[in-house]
Design a protein around this motif. Structure first.
Motif, short mmCIF file in Angstrom:
data_model
loop_
_atom_site.label_atom_id
_atom_site.label_comp_id
_atom_site.label_asym_id
_atom_site.label_seq_id
_atom_site.Cartn_x
_atom_site.Cartn_y
_atom_site.Cartn_z
N GLU A 48 -10.53 5.72 4.28
CA GLU A 48 -11.70 4.89 4.58
C GLU A 48 -11.62 3.57 3.82
OE1 GLU A 48 -16.27 6.04 4.89
OE2 GLU A 48 -15.60 6.00 2.80
N ALA A 49 -11.26 3.63 2.53
CA ALA A 49 -11.16 2.42 1.72
C ALA A 49 -9.99 1.55 2.17
CB ALA A 49 -11.00 2.79 0.25
N VAL A 50 -8.92 2.20 2.63
CA VAL A 50 -7.77 1.46 3.14
C VAL A 50 -8.14 0.72 4.41
CG1 VAL A 50 -5.41 1.64 4.01
CG2 VAL A 50 -6.15 3.12 2.12
N MET B 62 0.86 -1.19 0.00
CA MET B 62 0.00 0.00 0.00
C MET B 62 0.89 1.25 0.00
SD MET B 62 -3.23 0.87 0.10
CE MET B 62 -3.88 -0.70 0.71
N THR B 63 0.67 2.10 -0.95
CA THR B 63 1.45 3.33 -1.02
C THR B 63 0.52 4.54 -1.01
OG1 THR B 63 1.49 3.18 -3.44
CG2 THR B 63 3.38 2.30 -2.25
N ARG B 64 1.02 5.65 -0.45
CA ARG B 64 0.28 6.90 -0.40
C ARG B 64 1.01 7.92 -1.25
NH1 ARG B 64 0.80 11.67 2.74
NH2 ARG B 64 -1.17 12.78 3.08
N HIS B 65 0.26 8.64 -2.06
CA HIS B 65 0.84 9.66 -2.93
C HIS B 65 0.12 10.98 -2.72
CE1 HIS B 65 2.78 6.47 -5.36
NE2 HIS B 65 1.65 5.81 -5.20
N LEU B 66 0.85 12.06 -2.91
CA LEU B 66 0.27 13.39 -3.01
C LEU B 66 0.56 13.88 -4.42
CD1 LEU B 66 1.12 15.12 0.40
CD2 LEU B 66 -1.12 14.31 -0.38
N GLY C 140 -10.28 -2.29 4.10
CA GLY C 140 -9.68 -3.40 3.37
C GLY C 140 -10.09 -3.49 1.92
N ALA C 141 -10.80 -2.48 1.42
CA ALA C 141 -11.32 -2.55 0.05
C ALA C 141 -10.21 -2.59 -0.99
CB ALA C 141 -12.24 -1.36 -0.21
N LEU C 142 -9.15 -1.80 -0.80
CA LEU C 142 -8.10 -1.77 -1.81
C LEU C 142 -7.38 -3.12 -1.91
CD1 LEU C 142 -6.50 1.78 -1.48
CD2 LEU C 142 -8.56 1.03 -2.68
N VAL C 143 -7.05 -3.69 -0.78
CA VAL C 143 -6.38 -5.00 -0.78
C VAL C 143 -7.32 -6.07 -1.34
CG1 VAL C 143 -5.45 -6.83 0.69
CG2 VAL C 143 -4.82 -4.44 1.10
N ARG C 144 -8.60 -6.00 -0.98
CA ARG C 144 -9.57 -7.00 -1.42
C ARG C 144 -9.74 -6.98 -2.94
NH1 ARG C 144 -13.15 -5.52 1.78
NH2 ARG C 144 -14.62 -4.43 0.43
#
Length: 249
Positions: free
Chosen positions: A46-48, A1-5, A51-55
């Motif tokens: 919220e999605a992180v 999981m990565t976070r970007h701006l 678990g939605a992104l991983v799912r």
């Protein structure tokens, strides 16, 4: 999981979280746009957290991402109730995904929920290259929603968008349906107390008249559609959008 701006295009920052599959072959991508969050304002996290992104990433072997609207999470504000700045933030997130080596730019699905569906529908009228759009519990004629909405909804629209004809038109995809191209899946609760089901029905009819492939699923529930209901309706749709596919849980 990565976070970007990323840059919205006007110097403002847009927060995006991304989960990527291990495969080096370019695959499809899905971008989630959150709804109102009851004052929590955590945006894409919220999605992180859910678990939605991983799912979605592991189930469909695609890149799964989520973007924070202006005024939510780490995205610069202020919020403008699904208006031009919010739409630009989503467009910037889509552009970012298209440029990723692991993403096939011809297979990107935009998924908006509630407030996010309002903005995503408008973005879809501006992005003819989207593979598909999923809109969940949205409104597509904001003036009609304002006139019949709750005190809280009316206040938010007044504060963030204003009540001019231009403000309503810039947030009402119903009146821009002829510009949409992407196949669309509408998910809505028959008992939705915030976004009347007639909103989805009218938008579905408008898209059909414009020649856009559209499917409307109406569930026996309110504004918050249970996850199992949505999964049942969107599973085969997503598998078809991202074919070749693997089993999605």
């Amino acid at each position: 999981m990565t976070r970007h701006l990323i840059d919205r295009g006007d110097g403002a920052s847009v927060e995006l979280f991304q989960a990527r599959p291990e495969s080096e072959t370019p695959v499809g991508a899905i971008l989630f746009v959150h709804g109102n969050q009851g004052g929590r304002l955590i945006g894409a996290k919220e999605a992180v957290d859910a678990g939605a992104l991983v799912r979605f990433c592991s189930g469909l072997k695609i890149t799964a991402a989520a973007v924070s609207q202006p005024g939510f999470g780490g995205s610069d504000g202020p919020a403008d109730f699904c208006g031009p700045d919010t739409q630009r933030a989503i467009v910037a997130a889509l552009s970012f995904l298209r440029e990723q080596p692991a993403v096939d730019p011809s297979r990107i699905v935009l998924y908006g929920n509630s407030r996010g569906a309002v903005a995503s529908a408008m973005v879809a009228t501006q992005a003819p290259d989207l593979r598909a759009v999923i809109l969940r519990s949205g409104v597509y004629d904001l003036k009609a929603a304002y006139e019949t909405g709750s005190k809280g909804l009316r206040w938010a629209i007044e504060q963030e968008a204003g009540l001019t004809s231009d403000a309503f038109l810039a947030r009402s995809a119903l009146y821009h349906a002829q510009r949409m191209r992407a196949e669309t899946l509408l998910l809505h609760g028959r008992l939705d107390e915030r976004a009347p089901v007639a909103q989805a029905e009218r938008f579905s009819d408008a898209l059909s008249e414009a020649g856009v492939p559209v499917t409307l699923h109406v569930f026996e529930c309110g504004h918050d559609i249970p996850r199992e209901y949505a999964q049942m309706a969107q599973r085969s749709f997503l598998q078809r959008m991202f074919d070749p596919i693997v089993t999605f849980h």
